[in-house]
Design a protein around this motif. Structure first.
Motif, PDB file in Angstrom:
ATOM      1  N   GLY A 103       0.589  -1.309   0.086  1.00 30.59           N
ATOM      2  CA  GLY A 103       0.250   0.150  -0.211  1.00 30.59           C
ATOM      3  C   GLY A 103       0.890   1.692   0.373  1.00 30.59           C
ATOM      4  O   GLY A 103       1.705   1.693  -0.736  1.00 30.59           O
ATOM      5  N   GLU A 104       0.579   2.063   1.347  1.00 29.53           N
ATOM      6  CA  GLU A 104       0.974   3.044   1.245  1.00 29.53           C
ATOM      7  C   GLU A 104       3.378   2.999   1.143  1.00 29.53           C
ATOM      8  O   GLU A 104       3.527   4.425   1.124  1.00 29.53           O
ATOM      9  N   PHE A 105       3.956   2.419   1.964  1.00 27.85           N
ATOM     10  CA  PHE A 105       4.539   2.139   2.037  1.00 27.85           C
ATOM     11  C   PHE A 105       5.677   1.758   1.058  1.00 27.85           C
ATOM     12  O   PHE A 105       7.384   0.684   1.306  1.00 27.85           O
ATOM     13  N   LYS A 106       4.870   0.532  -0.375  1.00 25.86           N
ATOM     14  CA  LYS A 106       5.724  -0.178  -1.269  1.00 25.86           C
ATOM     15  C   LYS A 106       7.020   0.707  -1.381  1.00 25.86           C
ATOM     16  O   LYS A 106       7.514  -0.395  -1.748  1.00 25.86           O
ATOM     17  N   PHE A 107       6.588   1.506  -2.302  1.00 23.37           N
ATOM     18  CA  PHE A 107       7.783   2.239  -2.778  1.00 23.37           C
ATOM     19  C   PHE A 107       9.018   2.005  -2.160  1.00 23.37           C
ATOM     20  O   PHE A 107       9.989   2.707  -2.399  1.00 23.37           O
ATOM     21  N   TYR A 108       9.480   2.081  -0.754  1.00 23.55           N
ATOM     22  CA  TYR A 108      10.186   2.082  -0.026  1.00 23.55           C
ATOM     23  C   TYR A 108      10.992   1.341  -0.026  1.00 23.55           C
ATOM     24  O   TYR A 108      12.708   0.690  -0.783  1.00 23.55           O
ATOM     25  N   GLY A 109      10.837  -0.418  -0.661  1.00 23.79           N
ATOM     26  CA  GLY A 109      11.841  -1.182  -1.311  1.00 23.79           C
ATOM     27  C   GLY A 109      12.370  -1.957   0.493  1.00 23.79           C
ATOM     28  O   GLY A 109      12.291  -1.147   2.228  1.00 23.79           O
ATOM     29  N   LYS A 110      12.594  -3.084   1.331  1.00 21.43           N
ATOM     30  CA  LYS A 110      12.750  -3.449   1.331  1.00 21.43           C
ATOM     31  C   LYS A 110      14.477  -3.513   2.377  1.00 21.43           C
ATOM     32  O   LYS A 110      14.164  -3.521   3.453  1.00 21.43           O
ATOM     33  N   SER A 111      14.821  -2.904   2.036  1.00 20.92           N
ATOM     34  CA  SER A 111      16.812  -2.292   1.742  1.00 20.92           C
ATOM     35  C   SER A 111      16.620  -1.356   3.253  1.00 20.92           C
ATOM     36  O   SER A 111      17.064  -1.159   4.134  1.00 20.92           O
ATOM     37  N   ILE A 112      15.329  -0.421   3.407  1.00 15.61           N
ATOM     38  CA  ILE A 112      15.097   0.468   4.015  1.00 15.61           C
ATOM     39  C   ILE A 112      14.662  -0.120   5.635  1.00 15.61           C
ATOM     40  O   ILE A 112      14.868   0.199   6.391  1.00 15.61           O
ATOM     41  N   LEU A 113      13.470  -1.217   4.864  1.00 15.69           N
ATOM     42  CA  LEU A 113      13.158  -2.063   6.410  1.00 15.69           C
ATOM     43  C   LEU A 113      14.303  -2.242   6.923  1.00 15.69           C
ATOM     44  O   LEU A 113      14.512  -2.231   8.450  1.00 15.69           O
ATOM     45  N   GLN A 114      15.672  -3.347   6.111  1.00 13.39           N
ATOM     46  CA  GLN A 114      17.055  -3.620   6.839  1.00 13.39           C
ATOM     47  C   GLN A 114      18.101  -2.618   7.357  1.00 13.39           C
ATOM     48  O   GLN A 114      18.193  -2.750   9.556  1.00 13.39           O
ATOM     49  N   LEU A 115      17.662  -1.176   6.753  1.00  8.73           N
ATOM     50  CA  LEU A 115      18.986  -0.415   7.953  1.00  8.73           C
ATOM     51  C   LEU A 115      17.514   0.022   8.519  1.00  8.73           C
ATOM     52  O   LEU A 115      18.260   0.579   9.961  1.00  8.73           O
ATOM     53  N   ILE A 116      16.369   0.214   9.361  1.00  5.53           N
ATOM     54  CA  ILE A 116      15.735   0.562   9.683  1.00  5.53           C
ATOM     55  C   ILE A 116      15.639  -0.376  11.105  1.00  5.53           C
ATOM     56  O   ILE A 116      16.476   0.178  12.452  1.00  5.53           O
ATOM     57  N   GLU A 117      15.872  -1.966  10.948  1.00  4.56           N
ATOM     58  CA  GLU A 117      16.312  -2.519  12.011  1.00  4.56           C
ATOM     59  C   GLU A 117      17.645  -2.524  12.618  1.00  4.56           C
ATOM     60  O   GLU A 117      17.909  -2.846  13.518  1.00  4.56           O
TER      61      GLU A 117
END
Length: 215
Positions: A103-117
Motif C-alpha cells: 500500500g502506502e509504503f511499497k515504494f520504499y523497498g526491503k532495504s529500508i526495513l533492514q536499515l531501520i532494524e
C-alpha cells in the motif's frame, strides 16, 4: 499405427517416451532381483539424459524419486532412499507470504526495513543519528521518484515512525537537524548550476580591480 492417446500417460514428460517405456518394462519383470537390477540401470540412464541434475544437491535421491513417479508409485524394488508417497506430490504448495511493505509504503523497498532494524538495534549516539539521516534521505528520494511530487520532512518522519513500529520517532526530536534531510544534494546541484552560469565565487575575486594597484 499407435497414437499417443493410446499409450501410457507420461508422468514426467521431460524424460521422454523411451524412459517411460523402460520403467513400464521394469514393472513387469517377474523377480525382484531383476527389477532391482533394471531400476539401477534406468536411474543411471536418467542421469545421463539429464546431466544438469548432477549440479543439484543429492541428485541421486531426486532421480530415484522421479523413477517412482514415472512408475506411478507402483514399483516393487529396493530403493536406497525412502520411497516417496503420492500424497506428497499432490499436496498443494504452501502459500507465499506477501511482503510487509504494501500500500502506502511499497515504494520504499526491503532495504529500508533492514536499515531501520539496524538503527533500532544501535545505541543512542552520533552513529545512530547518522544512520537515521541516511534512512530518511533514502526514504525521501524513493518517495519523490515514485510519486513524482515533493514531500515534506514531516511526512517522511511519520512514515519512519510507522515502519519502525514507533521505535524511531523523529517527530518531536530536535537533535537531528531537519535541514540535513535530502537538501545537501540540492545545494550541491545549485552550486554546480551557478558555476556553469559563470557565477563561480572563487573566480569573482580574480576579476575585481586591485585598489592598491599603482596608476
Amino acid at each position: 499405427m499407435e497414437y499417443n492417446t493410446e499409450r501410457t500417460q507420461l508422468h514426467m514428460p521431460e524424460y521422454g517416451r523411451l524412459i517411460q517405456q523402460l520403467v513400464e518394462r521394469c514393472k513387469t519383470l517377474p523377480t525382484k532381483e531383476e527389477r532391482n537390477e533394471m531400476s539401477e540401470a534406468i536411474v543411471d540412464f536418467m542421469g545421463q539424459r539429464n546431466p544438469q541434475l548432477r549440479d543439484e544437491e543429492d541428485y541421486r535421491h531426486k532421480l530415484w524419486d522421479h523413477l517412482f513417479i514415472l512408475a506411478d508409485y507402483d514399483l516393487d524394488v529396493d530403493s536406497p532412499y525412502p520411497i516417496p508417497a503420492r500424497e506428497e506430490r499432490q499436496k498443494p504448495p504452501e502459500k507465499l507470504e506477501y511482503p510487509k511493505l504494501q500500500g502506502e509504503f511499497k515504494f520504499y523497498g526491503k532495504s529500508i526495513l533492514q536499515l531501520i532494524e539496524m538503527a533500532i538495534a544501535q545505541e543512542d549516539g552520533e552513529e545512530k543519528e547518522a544512520l537515521i539521516e541516511v534512512i530518511a534521505n533514502n526514504m525521501k528520494k524513493s518517495y519523490n521518484i515514485y510519486n513524482k511530487e515533493h514531500v515534506t520532512d514531516d511526512v517522511i518522519f511519520r512514515h519512519l515512525k510507522e515502519l519502525s513500529g514507533d521505535r524511531l520517532d523523529l517527530t518531536g526530536i530536535d537533535s537531528l537537524e531537519k535541514s540535513k534531510i535530502y537538501h545537501s544534494s540540492t545545494r550541491n546541484k545549485n552550486q554546480k548550476n551557478g558555476q556553469q552560469n559563470g557565477h563561480n565565487p572563487k573566480s569573482r575575486h580574480k576579476n575585481q580591480p586591485n585598489k592598491n594597484r599603482r596608476k
